[in-house]
Design a protein around this motif. Structure first.
Motif, short mmCIF file in Angstrom:
data_model
loop_
_atom_site.label_atom_id
_atom_site.label_comp_id
_atom_site.label_asym_id
_atom_site.label_seq_id
_atom_site.Cartn_x
_atom_site.Cartn_y
_atom_site.Cartn_z
N GLU A 1 1.31 11.26 4.13
CA GLU A 1 1.16 9.84 3.89
C GLU A 1 1.74 9.03 5.05
O GLU A 1 1.15 8.05 5.50
N ILE B 1 0.84 -1.21 0.00
CA ILE B 1 0.00 0.00 0.00
C ILE B 1 0.87 1.25 0.00
O ILE B 1 0.60 2.22 -0.71
N ARG C 1 -7.59 5.36 4.53
CA ARG C 1 -8.10 6.30 3.53
C ARG C 1 -8.89 5.57 2.46
O ARG C 1 -9.75 6.15 1.80
N ASP C 2 -8.62 4.28 2.28
CA ASP C 2 -9.34 3.47 1.30
C ASP C 2 -10.40 2.63 1.99
O ASP C 2 -10.21 2.16 3.11
N ARG D 1 0.93 4.29 -2.78
CA ARG D 1 0.58 5.66 -2.40
C ARG D 1 1.73 6.62 -2.68
O ARG D 1 1.52 7.76 -3.08
N THR E 1 -12.72 -0.15 -4.88
CA THR E 1 -11.92 0.48 -3.84
C THR E 1 -12.02 2.00 -3.99
O THR E 1 -11.56 2.56 -4.98
N TYR F 1 -11.26 2.84 -7.80
CA TYR F 1 -10.54 1.84 -8.57
C TYR F 1 -11.40 0.57 -8.60
O TYR F 1 -11.92 0.13 -7.58
N SER G 1 -10.92 5.62 -2.68
CA SER G 1 -9.76 6.19 -2.01
C SER G 1 -9.98 7.68 -1.72
O SER G 1 -10.32 8.44 -2.62
#
Length: 215
Positions: free
Chosen positions: A41, A23, A112-113, A27, A182, A147, A184
């Motif tokens: 992040e 992940i 966040r997802d 990102r 998904t 996504y 995000s």
């Protein structure tokens, strides 16, 4: 007193670590090398990892722990996935809550997802609409991306008195009967950091429902 199977715990931790490394790489590729973006992040990933580490004792059930739901939601023709459905924590959903009006929702977070697995005929064209009652900040909605099995899908986001609605269309495939959607967000926010009470959970959107229709 029973003994803890530490090999199982460490195996689970290794799998979770590998997941987060993947992940993080995705990102970082998305954000580029901007220092402020990278620091955001990093803070986000640390918060998510702290939450995830609390789940490790029960993560030995690897058949379900790494999937958004024990079973995908099967839809034939037309259907709706409600907030009251079996949406799991590992998929990015908190427990079910209700508004004063009785409408049910789940906060997304601490990731966040958030993801929803569907069992649908991918050789047909599907139109979908995500219904959200609100968010911690307007930018979380307007900056949301989707996504479908790693392919970015355009979103058309509108708002009314009921909340926000994000419409999309899934491309057809030559074969297939599954889809992982998904969503995000650009960020998750803690109410306690915004002077909005003592809630320390990283929160995203108030998910109400997902509508899917074939045709």
């Amino acid at each position: 007193m029973s003994q803890t199977d530490f090999s199982t715990v460490f195996d689970a931790r290794d799998e979770q670590t590998a997941l987060w490394q993947a992940i993080e790489r995705r990102r970082l590729e998305r954000t580029g090398l901007d220092k402020d973006a990278l620091m955001t992040e990093l803070a986000d990933l640390r918060a998510q990892l702290r939450w995830l580490e609390g789940c490790i004792p029960g993560a030995h059930d690897r058949d379900t722990a790494m999937r958004p739901a024990a079973h995908p939601f099967a839809i034939a023709g037309r259907g709706r996935v409600m907030a009251s459905a079996g949406l799991s924590a590992i998929a990015g959903f908190y427990p079910l809550e209700s508004e004063g009006s009785g409408r049910q929702f789940r906060w997304t977070g601490p990731f966040r997802d958030f993801a929803i697995d569907l069992a649908i005929d991918r050789t047909a064209r599907w139109n979908g609409e995500l219904h959200v009652l609100g968010s911690m900040h307007h930018d979380q909605i307007t900056g949301m991306t989707l996504y479908a099995d790693a392919e970015m899908i355009p979103l058309r986001i509108e708002s009314d008195e009921e909340g926000y609605h994000a419409a999309f269309a899934l491309p057809t495939l030559r074969a297939g009967d599954r889809a992982r959607l998904t969503f995000s967000l650009p960020s998750v926010l803690r109410p306690c950091d915004l002077g909005m009470g003592g809630d320390e959970r990283p929160l995203g959107l108030r998910f109400h429902a997902l509508d899917m229709e074939c045709g």
